[in-house]
Design a protein around this motif. Structure first.
Motif, PDB file in Angstrom:
ATOM      1  N   HIS A  27      -6.073  -8.832  -4.180  1.00 46.19           N
ATOM      2  CA  HIS A  27      -5.542  -7.852  -5.134  1.00 46.19           C
ATOM      3  C   HIS A  27      -5.087  -8.537  -6.422  1.00 46.19           C
ATOM      4  O   HIS A  27      -5.345  -8.039  -7.529  1.00 46.19           O
ATOM      5  CB  HIS A  27      -4.384  -7.104  -4.477  1.00 46.19           C
ATOM      6  N   GLY A  28      -4.455  -9.686  -6.280  1.00 42.79           N
ATOM      7  CA  GLY A  28      -3.978 -10.420  -7.447  1.00 42.79           C
ATOM      8  C   GLY A  28      -5.089 -10.948  -8.326  1.00 42.79           C
ATOM      9  O   GLY A  28      -4.869 -11.239  -9.509  1.00 42.79           O
ATOM     10  N   ARG A  29      -6.289 -11.048  -7.757  1.00 40.62           N
ATOM     11  CA  ARG A  29      -7.458 -11.494  -8.524  1.00 40.62           C
ATOM     12  C   ARG A  29      -8.339 -10.322  -8.955  1.00 40.62           C
ATOM     13  O   ARG A  29      -9.483 -10.521  -9.371  1.00 40.62           O
ATOM     14  CB  ARG A  29      -8.286 -12.483  -7.692  1.00 40.62           C
ATOM     15  N   GLY A  30      -7.808  -9.101  -8.843  1.00 41.66           N
ATOM     16  CA  GLY A  30      -8.524  -7.938  -9.371  1.00 41.66           C
ATOM     17  C   GLY A  30      -9.544  -7.317  -8.450  1.00 41.66           C
ATOM     18  O   GLY A  30     -10.364  -6.495  -8.887  1.00 41.66           O
ATOM     19  N   THR A  39      -4.684  -0.079   8.958  1.00 46.45           N
ATOM     20  CA  THR A  39      -4.822  -1.202   8.027  1.00 46.45           C
ATOM     21  C   THR A  39      -4.416  -0.765   6.626  1.00 46.45           C
ATOM     22  O   THR A  39      -3.668  -1.467   5.932  1.00 46.45           O
ATOM     23  CB  THR A  39      -6.266  -1.733   8.018  1.00 46.45           C
ATOM     24  N   ALA A  40      -4.890   0.409   6.201  1.00 47.95           N
ATOM     25  CA  ALA A  40      -4.541   0.928   4.873  1.00 47.95           C
ATOM     26  C   ALA A  40      -3.039   1.153   4.758  1.00 47.95           C
ATOM     27  O   ALA A  40      -2.430   0.830   3.728  1.00 47.95           O
ATOM     28  CB  ALA A  40      -5.304   2.226   4.604  1.00 47.95           C
ATOM     29  N   ARG A  41      -2.437   1.699   5.812  1.00 41.28           N
ATOM     30  CA  ARG A  41      -0.987   1.946   5.777  1.00 41.28           C
ATOM     31  C   ARG A  41      -0.214   0.636   5.628  1.00 41.28           C
ATOM     32  O   ARG A  41       0.725   0.541   4.835  1.00 41.28           O
ATOM     33  CB  ARG A  41      -0.533   2.674   7.052  1.00 41.28           C
ATOM     34  N   GLY A  47       2.876  -2.932  -0.647  1.00 42.00           N
ATOM     35  CA  GLY A  47       2.877  -2.767  -2.098  1.00 42.00           C
ATOM     36  C   GLY A  47       1.531  -2.947  -2.766  1.00 42.00           C
ATOM     37  O   GLY A  47       1.453  -3.057  -3.996  1.00 42.00           O
ATOM     38  N   LEU A  48       0.453  -2.970  -1.971  1.00 44.76           N
ATOM     39  CA  LEU A  48      -0.881  -3.151  -2.533  1.00 44.76           C
ATOM     40  C   LEU A  48      -1.551  -1.805  -2.781  1.00 44.76           C
ATOM     41  O   LEU A  48      -1.377  -0.859  -2.005  1.00 44.76           O
ATOM     42  CB  LEU A  48      -1.740  -3.982  -1.576  1.00 44.76           C
ATOM     43  N   LYS A  49      -2.321  -1.723  -3.844  1.00 50.57           N
ATOM     44  CA  LYS A  49      -3.081  -0.504  -4.142  1.00 50.57           C
ATOM     45  C   LYS A  49      -4.326  -0.487  -3.255  1.00 50.57           C
ATOM     46  O   LYS A  49      -5.139  -1.425  -3.304  1.00 50.57           O
ATOM     47  CB  LYS A  49      -3.478  -0.464  -5.610  1.00 50.57           C
ATOM     48  N   VAL A  50      -4.468   0.555  -2.456  1.00 51.15           N
ATOM     49  CA  VAL A  50      -5.572   0.646  -1.500  1.00 51.15           C
ATOM     50  C   VAL A  50      -6.251   2.001  -1.643  1.00 51.15           C
ATOM     51  O   VAL A  50      -5.580   3.043  -1.701  1.00 51.15           O
ATOM     52  CB  VAL A  50      -5.067   0.486  -0.049  1.00 51.15           C
TER      53      VAL A  50
END
Length: 199
Positions: A27-30, A39-41, A47-50
């Motif tokens: 996520h930090g690398r775009g 897994t999504a939950r 705090g990650l956009k999923v």
């Protein structure tokens, strides 16, 4: 292609060890993260956009989760040969976005077998979508990276970090071979279980 840029990943795992750290790196690398169910939950809570798989497919998970990733917007995005202009044109025509990385490990059928579940309950622990995604990605290793084991996250991170979020063909080939070994062993375990248990 030799060096594959990693821009979009699908993560769907039973063994979640190390996943938040690896997904945070991606996520930090775009990298766009797509995921399923628990897994999504977990990733969202970290705090990650999923993006939920149901948003990609336009279809909800059904049959108690038996059907969620078996869809052309998933498997078309996995199986497209990125070196084949006809494949890329088909994706564009149908509005399918290619994946670059699949992170999947399977339902723990061995644990279900150890619990002594009856046959009807045990078969519910047989993963279908997971092996399909693993095998599809492993087949298409020229255009995809598959990670079937949390033990592979460190090497994948190192390779991606060293190559500006690109991954080499040899690593992809090794992960494909490991994946086919995993799915073969998984099928062998189920074969042995079903052969030993009467209805």
């Amino acid at each position: 292609m030799d060096l594959l840029p990693i821009k979009r990943a699908l993560l769907s795992v039973t063994d979640k060890s190390g996943l938040v750290e690896f997904a945070t790196f991606l996520h930090g690398r775009g990298v766009e993260l797509v995921s399923t169910g628990g897994t999504a939950r977990m990733l969202s809570e970290a705090g990650l956009k999923v993006t939920p798989v149901s948003k990609v497919t336009g279809f909800p998970e059904i049959l108690g989760g038996r059907v969620k990733t078996l869809h052309p917007h998933i498997h078309g995005g996995i199986l497209a040969d990125k070196d084949n202009p006809e494949h890329l044109a088909t994706l564009k025509e149908l509005g399918i976005v290619a994946f670059d990385l699949i992170v999947v490990n399977l339902y723990n059928f061995a644990e279900a077998a150890r619990k002594g579940l009856d046959l009807k309950a045990a078969v519910e622990e047989i993963d279908i979508g997971g092996p399909c995604m693993l095998r599809a990605t492993a087949k298409n290793f020229h255009s995809m990276l598959v990670l079937p084991d949390p033990a592979d996250y460190a090497e994948a991170t190192a390779e991606l970090d060293a190559s500006d979020m690109r991954v080499g063909l040899d690593f992809r080939r090794r992960m494909a071979a490991k994946t086919f070994a995993r799915t073969a062993a998984y099928d062998g375990m189920i074969t042995e279980y079903l052969s030993a248990h009467n209805v």
